[in-house]
Write a protein that holds these residues in place. Structure first.
Motif, PDB file in Angstrom:
ATOM      1  N   ASN A  30       0.728  -1.360   0.061  1.00 55.94           N
ATOM      2  CA  ASN A  30      -0.185  -0.194  -0.242  1.00 55.94           C
ATOM      3  C   ASN A  30       0.476   1.062  -0.075  1.00 55.94           C
ATOM      4  O   ASN A  30       0.299   2.215  -0.637  1.00 55.94           O
ATOM      5  CB  ASN A  30      -0.946  -0.174   1.311  1.00 55.94           C
ATOM      6  CG  ASN A  30      -2.429  -0.973   0.731  1.00 55.94           C
ATOM      7  OD1 ASN A  30      -2.743  -1.587   0.172  1.00 55.94           O
ATOM      8  ND2 ASN A  30      -2.776  -1.465   2.288  1.00 55.94           N
ATOM      9  N   ASP A  33       2.140   1.782  -3.300  1.00 55.61           N
ATOM     10  CA  ASP A  33       0.435   2.520  -4.791  1.00 55.61           C
ATOM     11  C   ASP A  33       0.650   3.909  -3.846  1.00 55.61           C
ATOM     12  O   ASP A  33       0.285   4.511  -4.771  1.00 55.61           O
ATOM     13  CB  ASP A  33      -0.429   0.940  -3.594  1.00 55.61           C
ATOM     14  CG  ASP A  33      -0.410   0.224  -4.564  1.00 55.61           C
ATOM     15  OD1 ASP A  33       0.680  -0.427  -5.391  1.00 55.61           O
ATOM     16  OD2 ASP A  33      -0.946  -0.710  -4.365  1.00 55.61           O
ATOM     17  N   CYS A  37       0.246   6.623  -6.415  1.00 56.38           N
ATOM     18  CA  CYS A  37      -0.860   7.397  -6.688  1.00 56.38           C
ATOM     19  C   CYS A  37      -1.174   8.994  -6.302  1.00 56.38           C
ATOM     20  O   CYS A  37      -1.790   9.931  -7.511  1.00 56.38           O
ATOM     21  CB  CYS A  37      -2.575   6.748  -5.707  1.00 56.38           C
ATOM     22  SG  CYS A  37      -2.772   5.089  -6.300  1.00 56.38           S
ATOM     23  N   ARG A 281      -7.948   6.334  -4.359  1.00 58.79           N
ATOM     24  CA  ARG A 281      -6.781   5.773  -4.364  1.00 58.79           C
ATOM     25  C   ARG A 281      -6.990   3.722  -4.643  1.00 58.79           C
ATOM     26  O   ARG A 281      -8.260   4.211  -4.707  1.00 58.79           O
ATOM     27  CB  ARG A 281      -5.673   5.710  -2.866  1.00 58.79           C
ATOM     28  CG  ARG A 281      -6.613   5.070  -1.573  1.00 58.79           C
ATOM     29  CD  ARG A 281      -6.021   5.862  -0.754  1.00 58.79           C
ATOM     30  NE  ARG A 281      -5.981   7.383  -0.318  1.00 58.79           N
ATOM     31  CZ  ARG A 281      -5.639   7.693   0.717  1.00 58.79           C
ATOM     32  NH1 ARG A 281      -5.231   6.635   2.135  1.00 58.79           N
ATOM     33  NH2 ARG A 281      -6.048   9.047   1.354  1.00 58.79           N
ATOM     34  N   ASP A 282      -6.477   3.176  -4.380  1.00 59.09           N
ATOM     35  CA  ASP A 282      -6.451   1.549  -4.601  1.00 59.09           C
ATOM     36  C   ASP A 282      -6.810   1.593  -3.285  1.00 59.09           C
ATOM     37  O   ASP A 282      -6.981   2.073  -2.227  1.00 59.09           O
ATOM     38  CB  ASP A 282      -5.053   0.956  -4.603  1.00 59.09           C
ATOM     39  CG  ASP A 282      -4.082   1.475  -6.093  1.00 59.09           C
ATOM     40  OD1 ASP A 282      -5.300   2.215  -7.046  1.00 59.09           O
ATOM     41  OD2 ASP A 282      -3.022   1.131  -6.144  1.00 59.09           O
ATOM     42  N   TYR A 283      -8.335   0.062  -3.883  1.00 62.85           N
ATOM     43  CA  TYR A 283      -9.188   0.122  -2.711  1.00 62.85           C
ATOM     44  C   TYR A 283      -8.476  -0.697  -2.096  1.00 62.85           C
ATOM     45  O   TYR A 283      -9.019  -0.748  -0.898  1.00 62.85           O
ATOM     46  CB  TYR A 283     -10.074  -0.466  -3.389  1.00 62.85           C
ATOM     47  CG  TYR A 283     -11.529  -0.358  -4.406  1.00 62.85           C
ATOM     48  CD1 TYR A 283     -10.908   1.292  -4.134  1.00 62.85           C
ATOM     49  CD2 TYR A 283     -12.386  -0.951  -4.608  1.00 62.85           C
ATOM     50  CE1 TYR A 283     -12.031   1.613  -4.957  1.00 62.85           C
ATOM     51  CE2 TYR A 283     -13.560  -0.223  -4.884  1.00 62.85           C
ATOM     52  CZ  TYR A 283     -13.293   0.942  -5.433  1.00 62.85           C
ATOM     53  OH  TYR A 283     -14.462   1.589  -5.622  1.00 62.85           O
ATOM     54  N   ASN A 398      -3.792  -6.876  -8.410  1.00 62.43           N
ATOM     55  CA  ASN A 398      -3.719  -4.944  -8.040  1.00 62.43           C
ATOM     56  C   ASN A 398      -5.098  -4.546  -7.266  1.00 62.43           C
ATOM     57  O   ASN A 398      -5.156  -3.238  -6.847  1.00 62.43           O
ATOM     58  CB  ASN A 398      -3.369  -4.989  -9.540  1.00 62.43           C
ATOM     59  CG  ASN A 398      -1.957  -4.490 -10.070  1.00 62.43           C
ATOM     60  OD1 ASN A 398      -0.798  -4.443  -9.005  1.00 62.43           O
ATOM     61  ND2 ASN A 398      -1.902  -5.381 -11.082  1.00 62.43           N
ATOM     62  N   ASP A 399      -6.070  -4.797  -8.461  1.00 62.65           N
ATOM     63  CA  ASP A 399      -7.548  -4.841  -7.057  1.00 62.65           C
ATOM     64  C   ASP A 399      -7.822  -5.983  -6.686  1.00 62.65           C
ATOM     65  O   ASP A 399      -7.648  -7.594  -7.249  1.00 62.65           O
ATOM     66  CB  ASP A 399      -8.367  -3.933  -8.046  1.00 62.65           C
ATOM     67  CG  ASP A 399      -9.604  -4.008  -7.836  1.00 62.65           C
ATOM     68  OD1 ASP A 399     -10.116  -4.566  -6.922  1.00 62.65           O
ATOM     69  OD2 ASP A 399     -10.461  -3.046  -8.195  1.00 62.65           O
ATOM     70  N   SER A 417       0.435  -2.663 -11.005  1.00 61.58           N
ATOM     71  CA  SER A 417      -0.867  -2.391 -12.177  1.00 61.58           C
ATOM     72  C   SER A 417       0.130  -1.366 -12.639  1.00 61.58           C
ATOM     73  O   SER A 417       0.157  -0.780 -14.067  1.00 61.58           O
ATOM     74  CB  SER A 417      -2.100  -1.555 -11.309  1.00 61.58           C
ATOM     75  OG  SER A 417      -1.671  -0.605 -10.792  1.00 61.58           O
TER      76      SER A 417
END
Length: 433
Positions: A30, A33, A37, A281-283, A398-399, A417
């Motif tokens: 995270n 990530d 992001c 942002r990424d879940y 990634n998700d 990703s």
């Protein structure tokens, strides 16, 4: 975030429980990530806004930030803004959009043309023909190593009819079963520069307009729910979770109402009038997406759909997830929405983000349409949230919850990703009826 990474690395070097090791591994992912992001500096952010509104002052920019309309975090001691903060700002603030020198880039007119004059029970249909591709950026190609790729693909079920897989390259190892909650084509091939995984398909998307304002439908909604719908009343941790706060919110929204259809409308109204759309942002960086949405009163299409599903289930209304691709002429991209069950009407739709964008623009016919309906300009793919692929991925997705663009991994590590390239090529999208 260097200190945080060092601390996590230190803990991972120790003898710790497996569950804690997995959680720390996720937090390390995270952190990476978030760095990917939030890449826009304050100076760059102000310049992006001024490209749309040249007279934007620093004072007004700061006021927008104070009002929570700009998504930013402190990253390594600096204010850094989400890559998509500017798109969100203009998407959800009509007054700023009206001042923008770029004008409206929306596809609302095609929706208004679709909705105009619709009668309860009337069918609409679109023909959709697209090509979807995924490939690796050159820096991520490890020549000759086996690359495993999952690409999302629609199945002929529910509203999807006359589905044709016109071309699939390279030949897939397998395709998802008809009941797969997140169907994919699965490939294995040696990695090579320029290698593209693609699927071209065409189908007809049929929808039937449901007027949930119809008194007869509201009366029928008081009948008992079928037994098979009760599977969609429970929690699905971690994101569909009945926390004390969400239970309290549901009770406040639904107080004094017993008709499930009108309760669902109250939940829809709350989200579409109180929650602002925001790119996320990424879940995986958020522990509980539905509560995040309810606490911060912001979220993208998927986060808003999860809040609707959770509040409906708390209120005793079966609700579930659906997602796929928005496919309007000239505008093809990922999208999420919800479904809920109404006795006498069956499974119907709630598109919270489209409903919210309609409400803030005063387009009340469109706002009402998306309570009960989803337009046919879309490609339904996933029928459930946070479900595994078949065959499952070995490394972090990634998700980890949804899939509309595709995932890839090698035998010994995953592919991030930001090392993947996605493309949706519109070939033919037109309305049939």
């Amino acid at each position: 975030m260097t200190g945080q990474k060092k601390l996590i690395a230190q803990r991972l070097s120790e003898d710790i429980p497996l569950a804690l090791r997995c959680r720390l591994g996720l937090e390390l992912k995270n952190l990476k990530d978030l760095e990917n992001c939030y890449t826009v500096t304050r100076e760059e952010a102000l310049q992006q806004v001024r490209e749309r509104i040249p007279e934007m002052s620093e004072e007004e920019f700061d006021r927008l930030q104070l009002e929570g309309k700009l998504d930013w975090i402190y990253l390594n001691g600096k204010m850094m803004y989400l890559d998509s903060f500017c798109a969100t700002l203009f998407k959800v603030n009509p007054s700023l959009w009206q001042r923008s020198c770029q004008g409206d880039q929306s596809d609302y007119q095609i929706l208004d043309d679709l909705i105009a004059g619709l009668e309860d029970g009337q069918e609409t249909c679109c023909h959709i023909h697209i090509k979807q591709e995924v490939s690796l950026k050159e820096r991520a190609v490890e020549e000759g190593k086996t690359l495993r790729v999952h690409m999302p693909v629609p199945l002929e079920r529910e509203q999807v009819q006359n589905l044709q897989l016109l071309e699939v390259t390279p030949a897939p190892v397998c395709m998802a079963e008809e009941d797969a909650p997140q169907p994919t084509l699965y490939f294995e091939a040696p990695a090579a520069i320029g290698q593209i995984f693609s699927v071209e398909y065409a189908f007809d998307h049929h929808t039937v307009y449901v007027d949930l304002g119809n008194p007869e439908r509201q009366k029928a909604a008081m009948e008992p729910f079928p037994e098979e719908t009760k599977a969609y009343l429970s929690e699905e941790l971690p994101h569909i979770q009945f926390t004390p706060y969400l239970r309290s919110l549901a009770a406040e929204i639904t107080e004094g109402e017993s008709n499930p259809l009108l309760i669902a409308r109250r939940i829809y109204d709350f989200i579409t009038t109180k929650v602002s759309y925001a790119f996320m942002r990424d879940y995986a960086c958020i522990d509980h997406l539905a509560e995040y949405c309810a606490l911060n009163l912001k979220g993208d299409c998927g986060v808003q759909a999860l809040l609707f599903i959770t509040l409906c289930r708390i209120a005793g209304i079966p609700a579930k997830w659906q997602s796929g691709i928005d496919a309007k002429p000239g505008d093809v991209g990922e999208h999420d929405w919800a479904m809920f069950y109404v006795p006498g009407s069956g499974w119907v739709y709630a598109d919270l983000s489209y409903g919210g964008s309609s409400y803030i623009r005063g387009a009340y016919d469109r706002w009402n349409y998306f309570f009960g309906n989803a337009d046919p300009y879309r490609i339904p793919i996933n029928n459930a949230f946070q479900k595994d692929f078949e065959p499952p991925k070995k490394f972090w997705r990634n998700d980890p919850y949804d899939n509309q663009s595709g995932e890839a991994e090698y035998e010994d590590h995953g592919v991030r990703s930001d090392d993947l390239l996605y493309r949706y090529q519109e070939i033919d999208i037109h309305r049939i009826k």
